[in-house]
Design an enzyme around this catalytic site. Structure first.
Site, PDB file in Angstrom:
ATOM      1  N   THR A  91       7.730  -2.568   7.150  1.00 52.55           N
ATOM      2  CA  THR A  91       7.806  -3.547   8.227  1.00 52.55           C
ATOM      3  C   THR A  91       9.222  -3.431   8.770  1.00 52.55           C
ATOM      4  O   THR A  91      10.095  -2.903   8.088  1.00 52.55           O
ATOM      5  CB  THR A  91       7.618  -4.963   7.606  1.00 52.55           C
ATOM      6  OG1 THR A  91       6.317  -5.068   7.059  1.00 52.55           O
ATOM      7  CG2 THR A  91       7.861  -6.081   8.561  1.00 52.55           C
TER       8      THR A  91
ATOM      9  N   THR B  15       5.133  -5.328  12.333  1.00 54.54           N
ATOM     10  CA  THR B  15       4.591  -4.421  11.315  1.00 54.54           C
ATOM     11  C   THR B  15       3.187  -3.941  11.653  1.00 54.54           C
ATOM     12  O   THR B  15       2.468  -4.593  12.423  1.00 54.54           O
ATOM     13  CB  THR B  15       4.519  -5.166   9.956  1.00 54.54           C
ATOM     14  OG1 THR B  15       4.205  -4.246   8.922  1.00 54.54           O
ATOM     15  CG2 THR B  15       3.469  -6.259   9.964  1.00 54.54           C
TER      16      THR B  15
ATOM     17  N   VAL C  21      -4.294 -10.274   7.540  1.00 50.54           N
ATOM     18  CA  VAL C  21      -3.017 -10.622   8.163  1.00 50.54           C
ATOM     19  C   VAL C  21      -1.998 -10.812   7.049  1.00 50.54           C
ATOM     20  O   VAL C  21      -2.264 -11.515   6.079  1.00 50.54           O
ATOM     21  CB  VAL C  21      -3.166 -11.913   9.009  1.00 50.54           C
ATOM     22  CG1 VAL C  21      -1.812 -12.418   9.466  1.00 50.54           C
ATOM     23  CG2 VAL C  21      -4.074 -11.650  10.205  1.00 50.54           C
ATOM     24  N   GLY C  22      -0.848 -10.171   7.186  1.00 54.57           N
ATOM     25  CA  GLY C  22       0.207 -10.293   6.176  1.00 54.57           C
ATOM     26  C   GLY C  22       1.170 -11.414   6.519  1.00 54.57           C
ATOM     27  O   GLY C  22       0.863 -12.333   7.289  1.00 54.57           O
ATOM     28  N   ASP C  23       2.361 -11.316   5.964  1.00 60.74           N
ATOM     29  CA  ASP C  23       3.365 -12.366   6.164  1.00 60.74           C
ATOM     30  C   ASP C  23       4.078 -12.268   7.514  1.00 60.74           C
ATOM     31  O   ASP C  23       4.580 -13.265   8.032  1.00 60.74           O
ATOM     32  CB  ASP C  23       4.411 -12.305   5.045  1.00 60.74           C
ATOM     33  CG  ASP C  23       5.118 -10.954   4.980  1.00 60.74           C
ATOM     34  OD1 ASP C  23       4.449  -9.911   5.186  1.00 60.74           O
ATOM     35  OD2 ASP C  23       6.339 -10.923   4.748  1.00 60.74           O
TER      36      ASP C  23
ATOM     37  N   THR D 155      10.265  -8.137   4.078  1.00 62.04           N
ATOM     38  CA  THR D 155       9.410  -6.957   4.127  1.00 62.04           C
ATOM     39  C   THR D 155       8.843  -6.778   2.715  1.00 62.04           C
ATOM     40  O   THR D 155       9.386  -7.306   1.748  1.00 62.04           O
ATOM     41  CB  THR D 155      10.174  -5.683   4.547  1.00 62.04           C
ATOM     42  OG1 THR D 155      11.175  -5.383   3.570  1.00 62.04           O
ATOM     43  CG2 THR D 155      10.850  -5.842   5.905  1.00 62.04           C
ATOM     44  N   GLY D 156       7.756  -6.018   2.629  1.00 62.00           N
ATOM     45  CA  GLY D 156       7.137  -5.830   1.316  1.00 62.00           C
ATOM     46  C   GLY D 156       5.798  -6.537   1.244  1.00 62.00           C
ATOM     47  O   GLY D 156       5.182  -6.818   2.278  1.00 62.00           O
TER      48      GLY D 156
ATOM     49  N   GLY E 139       3.108  -8.759   1.606  1.00 58.09           N
ATOM     50  CA  GLY E 139       2.997  -9.964   2.431  1.00 58.09           C
ATOM     51  C   GLY E 139       2.346 -11.128   1.736  1.00 58.09           C
ATOM     52  O   GLY E 139       2.760 -12.285   1.920  1.00 58.09           O
TER      53      GLY E 139
HETATM   54  N1  GLY Z   1       5.083  -7.354   4.873  1.00 58.14           N
HETATM   55  C1  GLY Z   1       4.092  -6.720   5.634  1.00 58.14           C
HETATM   56  C2  GLY Z   1       2.738  -7.007   5.223  1.00 58.14           C
HETATM   57  O1  GLY Z   1       2.474  -7.291   4.059  1.00 58.14           O
HETATM   58  O2  GLY Z   1       1.857  -6.930   6.066  1.00 58.14           O
END
Ligand code: GLY
Length: 369
Positions: free
Chosen positions: A218, A236, A247-249, A269-270, A272
């Site tokens: 991301t 991202t 859907v991530g963070d 990042t990482g 989510g």
């Molecule tokens: N941090 C990005 C995701 O998990 O989508």
């Protein structure tokens, strides 16, 4: 007291014009010392982004618009397989993008999730912030909104990302009808792997097929102006080969990024899911508000994420999580830092730009790989 109503905000010719009006709003308390802007920070893949955003801020561009413009360089880069064009697709081979942006002076946020066919989701998120009374648009609605605002559409799946996706499909299970790599006559010149120089690859979870790349990469970018105003953005393509619609963070306000003009900004990042379950970016800003330094605030939140992962009894092996999260923090006084769950021998890399120029710096990690 200067009061900026919604109509005046929307009538402003652009983000820069709106910023000139808004920066005269009531002064807010500074936490932790003198102001030292401009400062721009980003994840390690954001070296070009911090430089661009810094230049724009020096030209008096609004901090939210500046970070959106900065991350746009990475969104348009086909070699970065964790963001925008060239991002790794979902399990069906479709690239779905997530992004959010926040404007410190007005405390407004905009975001889009599961957006297809648009290279610059961060710009669409900024449009949501600037031109609607909503915070978040998803899927088809987000695409229709982008179309209505004149964003061009294109297929975001590059040849390289398509080949990596096919490699993942082939190696997913020996029981399906796709032959594994070692049973297929592959062209050795085919780039069935990500561009590692650009892409933030992650260590895959247990059971992930050997040799298949995995990313939750991301880009996050936060900026502080010389006047102490803050903007923040995360964008991202999300978890590689995710379930369609996941859907991530990154587009979740308070998870993938957050800012409070009185305290500072943070981003993640990482993995989510872990960041969402701990409201990661909000929590980092909150810790800075309680007096922690930026890197300390990141560490405090990462420790909670690790502890909660242990209690969840999943994605946890040998006393450690099997995923990584990196947090980035920028405080109102210009102090900045980053930390990660896992890092190399120097810790975790992140990008920063100050009057001394753009560079990579390192923050602490809970564990060394
Ligand atoms: N941090 C990005 C995701 O998990 O989508």
């Amino acid at each position: 007291m200067t009061y900026i109503d919604r109509r005046s905000f929307l009538a402003a010719a652009g983000a820069t014009a709106a910023y000139s009006m808004l920066k005269n709003a009531d002064a807010e308390p500074v936490v932790g010392g003198n102001r030292h802007g401009p400062v721009v920070i980003a994840s390690a893949n954001g070296l070009r982004a911090v430089e661009r955003a810094f230049d724009l801020i020096e030209q008096n561009t609004d901090p939210a618009a500046a970070v959106v413009e900065g991350v746009g360089i990475v969104e348009a880069d086909p070699d970065d397989m964790s963001v925008g064009l060239g991002g790794l697709p979902n399990e069906r081979g479709v690239v779905q993008l997530d992004s959010s942006v926040m404007h410190g002076p007005t405390h407004r946020a905009g975001s889009v999730a599961a957006l297809e066919n648009i290279v610059h989701p961060a710009q669409v998120a900024l449009k949501v912030l600037q031109t609607t009374d909503h915070c978040m648009l998803v899927g088809r609605g987000a695409l229709e909104f982008a179309r209505a605002n004149g964003f061009p559409e294109q297929n975001l799946l590059t040849d390289r990302a398509r080949k990596v996706w096919l490699k993942w499909k082939r190696n997913l299970s020996p029981a399906d009808d796709w032959l594994d790599d070692d049973q297929v006559d592959l062209d050795p010149a085919d780039p069935g792997h990500p561009d590692e120089q650009h892409t933030m690859l992650d260590t895959p979870p247990p059971g992930w097929p050997a040799g298949v790349p995995y990313t939750t990469g991301t880009i996050h970018c936060s900026a502080l102006t010389a006047d102490g105003d803050i903007g923040s953005c995360t964008t991202t393509s999300g978890l590689s080969f995710k379930i369609p619609g996941r859907v991530g963070d990154s587009p979740i306000i308070g998870a993938g990024m957050y800012c409070d003009n009185a305290i500072g900004a943070a981003g993640a990042t990482g993995r989510g899911e872990a960041v969402i379950e701990s409201c990661g970016s909000f929590a980092v800003v909150d810790e800075m508000g309680r007096g922690l330094d930026p890197a300390e605030a990141c560490i405090a939140v990462l420790k909670k994420i690790v502890d909660r992962s242990r209690r969840q009894k999943r994605l946890f092996e040998n006393g450690k999580p099997v995923f990584n999260v990196r947090m980035y923090a920028l405080r109102k006084d210009g102090a900045f830092g980053s930390a990660s769950i896992f890092g190399g021998k120097n810790g975790t890399a992140f990008a920063v730009c100050t009057s001394e120029g753009a560079r990579v710096e390192y923050g602490p990690s809970l564990y060394t790989r």
